[in-house]
Design an enzyme around this catalytic site. Structure first.
Site, PDB file in Angstrom:
ATOM      1  N   HIS A 198       0.535  -8.698 -23.394  1.00 29.40           N
ATOM      2  CA  HIS A 198      -0.097  -9.944 -23.845  1.00 29.40           C
ATOM      3  C   HIS A 198      -0.696  -9.729 -25.220  1.00 29.40           C
ATOM      4  O   HIS A 198      -1.370  -8.729 -25.460  1.00 29.40           O
ATOM      5  CB  HIS A 198      -1.209 -10.374 -22.876  1.00 29.40           C
ATOM      6  CG  HIS A 198      -1.928 -11.596 -23.346  1.00 29.40           C
ATOM      7  ND1 HIS A 198      -1.418 -12.865 -23.151  1.00 29.40           N
ATOM      8  CD2 HIS A 198      -3.071 -11.764 -24.041  1.00 29.40           C
ATOM      9  CE1 HIS A 198      -2.233 -13.754 -23.697  1.00 29.40           C
ATOM     10  NE2 HIS A 198      -3.247 -13.107 -24.237  1.00 29.40           N
ATOM     11  N   ASP A 220      -7.359 -22.927 -14.993  1.00 27.58           N
ATOM     12  CA  ASP A 220      -7.402 -22.587 -16.420  1.00 27.58           C
ATOM     13  C   ASP A 220      -6.985 -23.778 -17.277  1.00 27.58           C
ATOM     14  O   ASP A 220      -7.566 -24.030 -18.331  1.00 27.58           O
ATOM     15  CB  ASP A 220      -6.502 -21.391 -16.730  1.00 27.58           C
ATOM     16  CG  ASP A 220      -6.553 -21.052 -18.220  1.00 27.58           C
ATOM     17  OD1 ASP A 220      -7.657 -20.736 -18.697  1.00 27.58           O
ATOM     18  OD2 ASP A 220      -5.523 -21.139 -18.900  1.00 27.58           O
ATOM     19  N   ARG A 233     -12.914 -26.618 -22.658  1.00 27.91           N
ATOM     20  CA  ARG A 233     -13.469 -25.675 -23.648  1.00 27.91           C
ATOM     21  C   ARG A 233     -13.044 -26.057 -25.064  1.00 27.91           C
ATOM     22  O   ARG A 233     -13.810 -25.940 -26.011  1.00 27.91           O
ATOM     23  CB  ARG A 233     -12.984 -24.244 -23.326  1.00 27.91           C
ATOM     24  CG  ARG A 233     -13.653 -23.637 -22.109  1.00 27.91           C
ATOM     25  CD  ARG A 233     -12.930 -22.383 -21.664  1.00 27.91           C
ATOM     26  NE  ARG A 233     -12.864 -21.379 -22.707  1.00 27.91           N
ATOM     27  CZ  ARG A 233     -11.923 -20.436 -22.794  1.00 27.91           C
ATOM     28  NH1 ARG A 233     -10.967 -20.355 -21.881  1.00 27.91           N
ATOM     29  NH2 ARG A 233     -11.932 -19.563 -23.769  1.00 27.91           N
ATOM     30  N   SER A 237      -9.611 -16.515 -18.495  1.00 28.33           N
ATOM     31  CA  SER A 237      -8.435 -17.328 -18.770  1.00 28.33           C
ATOM     32  C   SER A 237      -7.181 -16.461 -18.914  1.00 28.33           C
ATOM     33  O   SER A 237      -6.150 -16.716 -18.281  1.00 28.33           O
ATOM     34  CB  SER A 237      -8.713 -18.134 -20.048  1.00 28.33           C
ATOM     35  OG  SER A 237      -7.552 -18.705 -20.548  1.00 28.33           O
ATOM     36  N   LYS A 257      -4.181 -15.536 -15.584  1.00 21.85           N
ATOM     37  CA  LYS A 257      -2.757 -15.882 -15.747  1.00 21.85           C
ATOM     38  C   LYS A 257      -1.887 -14.644 -15.673  1.00 21.85           C
ATOM     39  O   LYS A 257      -0.803 -14.665 -15.101  1.00 21.85           O
ATOM     40  CB  LYS A 257      -2.557 -16.626 -17.078  1.00 21.85           C
ATOM     41  CG  LYS A 257      -3.138 -18.043 -17.037  1.00 21.85           C
ATOM     42  CD  LYS A 257      -2.985 -18.778 -18.343  1.00 21.85           C
ATOM     43  CE  LYS A 257      -3.888 -18.238 -19.397  1.00 21.85           C
ATOM     44  NZ  LYS A 257      -4.093 -19.055 -20.583  1.00 21.85           N
TER      45      LYS A 257
HETATM   46  N1  URA Z   1      -5.741 -17.436 -24.726  1.00 20.82           N
HETATM   47  C1  URA Z   1      -5.887 -17.850 -23.450  1.00 20.82           C
HETATM   48  O1  URA Z   1      -4.937 -17.854 -22.680  1.00 20.82           O
HETATM   49  N2  URA Z   1      -7.107 -18.259 -23.050  1.00 20.82           N
HETATM   50  C2  URA Z   1      -8.177 -18.262 -23.854  1.00 20.82           C
HETATM   51  O2  URA Z   1      -9.255 -18.627 -23.425  1.00 20.82           O
HETATM   52  C3  URA Z   1      -8.011 -17.838 -25.175  1.00 20.82           C
HETATM   53  C4  URA Z   1      -6.773 -17.420 -25.593  1.00 20.82           C
END
Ligand code: URA
Length: 438
Positions: free
Chosen positions: A82, A161, A168, A183, A187
């Site tokens: 990621h 999320d 947010r 977040s 995932k």
């Molecule tokens: N990327 C994400 O998936 N979530 C966040 O809160 C910030 C960046």
């Protein structure tokens, strides 16, 4: 406790217990909590932060707000990467085929570009026909068949999320390390991975404003990953200048193809091999990261990574004739070069500005429903440290929108700084962090 009491407890800086965090997240994700109360809570978290125990409960609650992908019947240690995102960051598209060609299953759920940063899904979708919207059973079936699949978020994965991020986004609470950690990690944990390599960017074009905040974010992400029994490590890497030479969706696919076909000794491939090497090592298919890097280079040299890339394109419905014959691709209406005004050495290329200009050319979006022009973008002919002579091309811009070309050219010229003296290059890979040093 009432919702009012939970919000005030966090506002006053106290640690919430697991039930209180679950109450907030689950109620909100099932329409049981109004936006104004969740917004107040998010702002309280933004200012007061969370302990590592609170962050873990937040992540776990978000994770279980939807379905978890079970890949246990697919043999092998599943590893994903990621990135916190940047300008010209196309490493996923190069390393996914490399790592899959090494025999490591790669379940990859990626994102779209927003603001100055690009997104893997938009880049892949610039290949005509390429699909990223598979169901979870289809995702599993493709990983079982070819060892890799790259898709977007499905509605079943971490629905909490989706709602929390949207709130947010409009309440100025994105930049909170526990909220980002919950977040991202919810995932990633939902993907069915066993291990995760993180590329946390730092610099002008990065999501985190300072090196210290990037390190703090990386430590939080690793802490949560390890708590959930997933081997997790992070590289803090430079995002002061764009990565590689292409910025813009189809241009970046062309650059990925170039790298997969003949490897390159540049920033893009240095980082790609490092991340791929770490993934291969974490999968148990290399004896060290260095051995993984050696394997990664070998898989490019022997054509296996390129073949895997073509296999991915075909498996995900892409029209491989555009890969085999890129000349077929539609051309942008306008292209022109930006040239250096003086002799010297490139001392900086402002990644944020290049990213924003690429959006103005049509390569990205400022709002989630903006439409992308896959042909639009910027090709960098020089990178930091390169010698340049007055009049030499610095960049070429591509767009269908003539109205923006003049301002794009002016902004890009200002985004490049040239010094009379040779420049000392800052390291691309700043720090490695894992559970032993964080
Ligand atoms: N990327 C994400 O998936 N979530 C966040 O809160 C910030 C960046």
């Amino acid at each position: 406790m009432t919702i009012y009491e939970i919000i005030s407890k966090k506002r006053d800086g106290f640690e919430l217990n697991p039930d209180e965090i679950r109450e907030m997240v689950l109620k909100f994700s099932t329409d049981g909590l109004p936006d104004y109360q969740m917004a107040a809570w998010l702002m309280a978290v933004y200012f007061r932060g969370m302990t590592s125990a609170e962050t873990a409960v937040l992540t776990e609650t978000m994770l279980h707000s939807g379905d978890l992908i079970d890949l246990t019947d697919i043999p092998g240690i599943k590893v994903d990467k990621h990135s916190t995102g940047g300008v010209g960051d196309k490493t996923s598209i190069i390393l996914a085929p490399i790592v899959a060609a090494a025999g490591v299953p790669v379940p990859m759920i990626s994102g779209r570009g927003l603001g100055h940063t690009g997104g893997t899904l938009d880049k892949l979708e610039s290949i005509p026909g390429f699909r990223v919207n598979y169901t979870i059973p289809e995702f599993r079936q493709k990983i079982a068949k070819i060892g890799v699949c790259l898709i977007g978020q499905t509605p079943e994965i971490v629905p909490a999320d989706r709602r929390m991020y949207a709130l947010r986004d409009v309440t100025a609470t994105i930049q909170s390390i526990p909220l980002i950690t919950g977040s991202i990690m919810s995932k990633k944990l939902a993907e069915g991975i066993d291990a995760l390599i993180l590329d946390v960017k730092t610099g002008r074009g990065a999501f985190m404003p300072t090196y210290e905040r990037s390190v703090e974010l990386a430590k939080n992400l690793i802490g949560v990953g390890e708590r959930f029994g997933k081997r997790t490590a992070a590289y803090i890497t430079d995002m002061d200048q764009p990565l590689g030479n292409a910025v813009g969706n189809w241009l970046e696919i062309l650059e990925c193809m170039d790298c997969l076909r003949k490897d390159r000794d540049d920033d893009l491939m240095t980082l790609t091999h490092q991340l791929a090497g770490a993934m291969i090592y974490f999968s148990g298919k290399a004896s060290s990261v260095e051995d993984g890097i050696r394997r990664s280079k070998e898989l490019i040299a022997n054509g296996a990574a390129w073949n895997k890339f073509i296999e991915i394109v075909r498996e995900q419905n892409g029209d491989a004739s555009f890969i085999e014959n890129p000349q077929k691709y539609p051309k942008p209406t306008f292209s022109f070069q930006i040239r250096a005004g003086q002799d010297g050495f490139i001392s900086g290329i402002d990644a944020l500005e290049v990213g924003l200009v690429s959006v103005s050319l049509g390569a990205g979006r400022m709002k989630s429903d903006d439409v992308i022009d896959p042909k639009a973008g910027i090709l960098l002919h020089k990178k930091r440290g390169d010698r340049v002579s007055a009049g030499e091309p610095l960049m070429t811009i591509y767009t269908d929108n003539h109205a923006v070309t003049e301002s794009a050219a002016q902004r890009l010229l200002k985004a490049v700084t040239i010094s009379a003296e040779p420049v000392q290059l800052a390291p691309l890979i700043r720090t490695f962090l894992d559970k032993h040093n964080c």
